[in-house]
Design a protein around this motif. Structure first.
Motif, PDB file in Angstrom:
ATOM      1  N   TYR A 102       0.841  -1.200   0.000  1.00 15.96           N
ATOM      2  CA  TYR A 102       0.000   0.000   0.000  1.00 15.96           C
ATOM      3  C   TYR A 102       0.880   1.255   0.000  1.00 15.96           C
ATOM      4  O   TYR A 102       0.666   2.194  -0.770  1.00 15.96           O
ATOM      5  CB  TYR A 102      -0.919  -0.062   1.222  1.00 15.96           C
ATOM      6  CG  TYR A 102      -1.828   1.115   1.460  1.00 15.96           C
ATOM      7  CD1 TYR A 102      -2.614   1.665   0.459  1.00 15.96           C
ATOM      8  CD2 TYR A 102      -1.937   1.659   2.741  1.00 15.96           C
ATOM      9  CE1 TYR A 102      -3.480   2.728   0.710  1.00 15.96           C
ATOM     10  CE2 TYR A 102      -2.802   2.715   3.004  1.00 15.96           C
ATOM     11  CZ  TYR A 102      -3.556   3.246   1.983  1.00 15.96           C
ATOM     12  OH  TYR A 102      -4.406   4.293   2.246  1.00 15.96           O
ATOM     13  N   MET A 103       1.896   1.264   0.850  1.00 12.49           N
ATOM     14  CA  MET A 103       2.833   2.387   0.894  1.00 12.49           C
ATOM     15  C   MET A 103       3.608   2.515  -0.416  1.00 12.49           C
ATOM     16  O   MET A 103       3.788   3.620  -0.937  1.00 12.49           O
ATOM     17  CB  MET A 103       3.815   2.215   2.056  1.00 12.49           C
ATOM     18  CG  MET A 103       3.248   2.399   3.438  1.00 12.49           C
ATOM     19  SD  MET A 103       2.877   4.121   3.843  1.00 12.49           S
ATOM     20  CE  MET A 103       4.499   4.869   3.818  1.00 12.49           C
ATOM     21  N   SER A 155      -5.392   5.285   5.664  1.00 16.57           N
ATOM     22  CA  SER A 155      -4.696   6.442   5.100  1.00 16.57           C
ATOM     23  C   SER A 155      -4.029   7.299   6.176  1.00 16.57           C
ATOM     24  O   SER A 155      -2.978   7.893   5.932  1.00 16.57           O
ATOM     25  CB  SER A 155      -5.637   7.294   4.247  1.00 16.57           C
ATOM     26  OG  SER A 155      -6.712   7.773   5.022  1.00 16.57           O
ATOM     27  N   ARG A 168      -0.877   5.499   6.900  1.00 19.43           N
ATOM     28  CA  ARG A 168       0.028   5.679   5.752  1.00 19.43           C
ATOM     29  C   ARG A 168       0.724   7.032   5.803  1.00 19.43           C
ATOM     30  O   ARG A 168       1.939   7.123   5.627  1.00 19.43           O
ATOM     31  CB  ARG A 168      -0.758   5.542   4.437  1.00 19.43           C
ATOM     32  CG  ARG A 168       0.080   5.831   3.208  1.00 19.43           C
ATOM     33  CD  ARG A 168      -0.707   5.681   1.914  1.00 19.43           C
ATOM     34  NE  ARG A 168      -1.994   6.341   1.884  1.00 19.43           N
ATOM     35  CZ  ARG A 168      -2.183   7.641   1.626  1.00 19.43           C
ATOM     36  NH1 ARG A 168      -1.162   8.440   1.394  1.00 19.43           N
ATOM     37  NH2 ARG A 168      -3.403   8.143   1.604  1.00 19.43           N
TER      38      ARG A 168
END
Length: 69
Positions: free
Chosen positions: A6-7, A50, A53
């Protein structure tokens, strides 16, 4: 999808969103570990959203690229 992936999708060298950061998996893993330790101290759970993140991103930027902050 893992949090690391995801990152990488946002901040990795192949990202279409923020390729200028070009974070690698090692940076993400270390910063995620630091962030999780901070959450544990406060009794907060890591969910990989998010907010998490962006906070992991900020740890990497503050540590590795302070001139960008």
């Amino acid at each position: 999808m893992s949090f690391t992936q995801y990152m990488m999708d946002f901040y990795g060298p192949q990202s279409e969103l923020y390729p200028q950061f070009a974070f690698n998996e090692t940076q993400i893993a270390i910063a995620t570990g630091i962030y999780k330790m901070r959450l544990d101290v406060r009794g907060v759970e890591f969910v990989g959203d998010s907010v998490d993140r962006e906070r992991v991103r900020d740890i990497i930027l503050n540590t590795c690229y302070p001139e960008l902050v």
